[in-house]
Structures are given as C-alpha cells and as structure tokens.
Design a protein around this motif. Structure first.
Motif, short mmCIF file in Angstrom:
data_model
loop_
_atom_site.label_atom_id
_atom_site.label_comp_id
_atom_site.label_asym_id
_atom_site.label_seq_id
_atom_site.Cartn_x
_atom_site.Cartn_y
_atom_site.Cartn_z
N PRO A 192 -30.64 -44.92 -28.92
CA PRO A 192 -31.73 -44.77 -27.94
C PRO A 192 -31.47 -45.57 -26.68
O PRO A 192 -30.97 -46.70 -26.73
N ASP A 193 -31.79 -44.96 -25.53
CA ASP A 193 -31.69 -45.64 -24.23
C ASP A 193 -30.29 -46.16 -23.93
O ASP A 193 -30.13 -47.21 -23.27
N ALA A 194 -29.28 -45.49 -24.43
CA ALA A 194 -27.89 -45.90 -24.17
C ALA A 194 -27.12 -44.71 -23.62
O ALA A 194 -27.40 -43.56 -23.98
N PRO A 195 -26.13 -44.95 -22.74
CA PRO A 195 -25.34 -43.84 -22.20
C PRO A 195 -24.58 -43.10 -23.29
O PRO A 195 -24.27 -43.67 -24.35
N VAL A 196 -24.27 -41.84 -23.00
CA VAL A 196 -23.51 -41.01 -23.93
C VAL A 196 -22.24 -40.54 -23.23
O VAL A 196 -22.28 -40.07 -22.09
N VAL A 197 -21.13 -40.68 -23.92
CA VAL A 197 -19.83 -40.19 -23.43
C VAL A 197 -19.28 -39.22 -24.47
O VAL A 197 -19.27 -39.52 -25.66
N VAL A 198 -18.83 -38.05 -24.01
CA VAL A 198 -18.20 -37.08 -24.91
C VAL A 198 -16.72 -36.98 -24.56
O VAL A 198 -16.36 -36.83 -23.38
N TRP A 199 -15.88 -37.05 -25.58
CA TRP A 199 -14.43 -36.99 -25.39
C TRP A 199 -13.86 -35.89 -26.28
O TRP A 199 -14.12 -35.86 -27.47
N TRP A 200 -13.12 -34.97 -25.64
CA TRP A 200 -12.40 -33.93 -26.36
C TRP A 200 -10.91 -34.29 -26.35
O TRP A 200 -10.21 -34.05 -25.34
N PRO A 201 -10.35 -34.87 -27.41
CA PRO A 201 -8.92 -35.18 -27.43
C PRO A 201 -8.06 -33.91 -27.32
O PRO A 201 -6.96 -33.94 -26.77
N VAL A 202 -8.55 -32.81 -27.88
CA VAL A 202 -7.86 -31.51 -27.82
C VAL A 202 -8.92 -30.42 -27.67
O VAL A 202 -10.11 -30.65 -27.92
N GLN A 203 -8.50 -29.25 -27.24
CA GLN A 203 -9.34 -28.05 -27.23
C GLN A 203 -10.68 -28.28 -26.53
O GLN A 203 -11.75 -28.02 -27.07
N ALA A 204 -10.62 -28.78 -25.31
CA ALA A 204 -11.84 -28.98 -24.54
C ALA A 204 -12.36 -27.65 -24.01
O ALA A 204 -11.58 -26.72 -23.77
N PRO A 205 -13.67 -27.51 -23.81
CA PRO A 205 -14.20 -26.27 -23.24
C PRO A 205 -13.79 -26.11 -21.78
O PRO A 205 -13.49 -27.11 -21.10
N ASP A 206 -13.79 -24.88 -21.28
CA ASP A 206 -13.44 -24.64 -19.89
C ASP A 206 -14.43 -25.29 -18.93
O ASP A 206 -14.07 -25.71 -17.84
N ASN A 207 -15.68 -25.37 -19.35
CA ASN A 207 -16.72 -25.98 -18.52
C ASN A 207 -17.43 -27.07 -19.33
O ASN A 207 -18.45 -26.82 -19.96
#
Length: 311
Positions: free
Chosen positions: A119-134
């Motif tokens: 809660p109330d903390a930043p979120v980071v998403v990491w795709w090491p492989v197979q990232a979406p185009d957008n």
C-alpha cells in the motif's frame, strides 16, 4: 522461510506473507516499492536472483508472475494459482512471492497481483523477456509508475525498437539504455574537458546492437550531428569517436573492462568501463521512479523529430 501454497488465492498469499513476517520478526514497513517480474519458467531463476541482489539497495516486495502452459488439455482448461512465499534470508532484504498461473487466471494476472501490492508504495514492472509491444497499455504495466523492458532479449531488436518509439509513454525504459550509463557519463566528462563543438560522430559496435543504436540516436539529438554507425566484431559497443576542430575525442573499449579515452592535445588515459550485471542495472533503474526523459530523447533520435507520443 519458504511457504508453498497449492491451488490458492491472493487472499491466502497475503495471509502467508503476514505469517512469514511474524515468524521471523520482520516488518513490511521497511520496503520501499513493489517490483513485479513477468517472466517464464526458463528465465525466472536469473530474474529472481538479480532482483534479490538489487533488494540490498532497494528493499522491496517482489512478485514474480509466471504464466504456465500445461501440456495436456485437462490441465489447460483448469484455472488455478500456485504460490511460493519467501521471506527472510530466502528473499534478500525484502520478500518474494512466485505466482504460477494456470488456465484462465493467467489471462487476468493483474487481478491476482493488485491485492498483493504494497500500500502507498511505487510499483515497477520488469519484463526480462517477452515484453508486450505497448508496456503502458498492458494490464500489469498499467499498475506501474515504471516499466522496464530489455531489447537484448528479442530476436529482431531494431524492429522492436521502432515499435517502442511509437508506443512510448512516460515511465517506460529499457535495460539496453541502462547499459549505456557509464558510456554517457564518460562522454559528458570528455566534452566538458574538451569544450569545443562536435562536428562529426561515429559509434562502433557489433551488428544490430540496440544499446549502440540508442547511443547513436542520443548523440544525434544532443550534439545535432549525424552519427555514423560502424559494425565491428564487438562485444557490444566498442568505440565512440567525436570529431572536433582540434582533433578527435575517442573512447575505445575493444574488449575487457578497461577503456581508453583520448582527448585532443592530451595523452590517453585508462578508464573502468565494465559490462555490468543485470542486478546492477535493475538497482540503477530503481533509484529513480520518475519518467526517464533522456530515454525518450534517445528513442526520438535525430534532432528535429517530435517527441514520441503514447498511442
């Protein structure tokens, strides 16, 4: 401490996290963000290891999303979630939850991840492989302030790079760009010392290297000169040459962790310019969670092009 949950729910995973923290006496308040890793089984080990090493600098809750594809038809139609909760020494300085999703639940990974965010903390998403185009329009990417991809893991990096230009949104970044931090710092220092206008530029690198292309585009945008791309045997970026009225500014790293910098009228000097581990790259990206404007500049490339627009 490690807790395995079979055919579970996000609510039960949350309870297991609380149970694990109580058992080892570790509060969650010291964690500064949630790192969501979206990967496959083959690359999960390396990604988790890199995240755990980065957690020594950035204590975080790491959620690893693995979408499984069962071999037989019966398992494909059965929707369920398995989880592995790691706290304490099993998860660096934070806590790690490995979420293995089967069937229809894998198509709605965001609904599983959302209740598990700090809660109330930043979120980071990491795709090491197979990232979406957008990445910004991906259901998981939409939860994040920062979205990390890696052009080094795709088969046709130059084609994907152009798609990233069209899909760019503030908060996007790529580890191919992060790998250039030391190069950019040294080039900026060299230009500060030379204090003379640059009239030409050359980037030498192995063929189809995305970091080299981003570096060339960044130089074009910042120096307002056309950058020549020269293919070498590598590895990665091997040299940058900037032409001036007083002579060439050269940073040359044919191999190994040492580079040589040459400025007009000065003797060559050796500089440390190693190829950094993935954990170091992730740790650097987690130091700032605002939009990376220089990455946008590098995507844009030549002077005069409009800033990429999120479409």
């Amino acid at each position: 401490m490690r807790i395995d949950l079979t055919d579970t729910t996000a609510s039960k995973v949350n309870k297991a996290l609380v149970q694990g923290r109580r058992a080892i006496g570790t509060p969650a308040v010291g964690m500064v963000l949630t790192l969501v890793i979206v990967t496959d089984e083959e690359n999960a080990y390396d990604a988790i290891k890199a995240a755990e090493e980065a957690s020594h600098e950035h204590p975080s809750r790491t959620l690893v999303v693995i979408k499984r594809h069962p071999r037989n038809l019966r398992d494909r139609t059965r929707s369920h979630l398995d989880a592995e909760v790691r706290v304490g020494s099993e998860a660096g300085t934070g806590e790690t939850v490995v979420l293995r999703m089967y069937g229809e639940v894998s198509e709605h990974a965001d609904s599983v991840v959302l209740p598990l965010l700090l809660p109330d903390a930043p979120v980071v998403v990491w795709w090491p492989v197979q990232a979406p185009d957008n990445p910004a329009k991906d259901p998981l990417g939409a939860l994040a302030q920062r979205r990390i991809t890696d052009l080094y893991t795709v088969e046709r990096p130059m084609e994907v790079l152009e798609r990233r230009v069209r899909a760019y949104a503030p908060g996007d970044t790529d580890l191919a760009w992060t790998r250039l931090t030391l190069w950019r710092s040294m080039l900026a220092a060299a230009l500060d010392q030379a204090r003379t206008p640059v009239t030409s530029a050359v980037v030498e690198a192995e063929a189809d290297n995305p970091a080299a292309e981003l570096l060339a585009r960044w130089l074009e945008a910042r120096l307002r000169v056309r950058v020549e791309r020269v293919v070498t045997d590598g590895p990665v970026v091997t040299a940058v040459r900037l032409g001036t009225a007083n002579g060439e500014i050269v940073i040359d790293r044919p191999e190994g962790p040492l580079a040589t910098m040459t400025l007009p009228g000065q003797p060559p000097r050796s500089l440390a310019l190693k190829v950094r581990a993935t954990s170091e790259l992730i740790a650097e990206e987690l130091r700032r969670l605002d939009a990376d404007e220089m990455y946008a500049v590098a995507l844009r490339g030549e002077a005069g092009k409009e800033t990429p627009v999120h479409v």
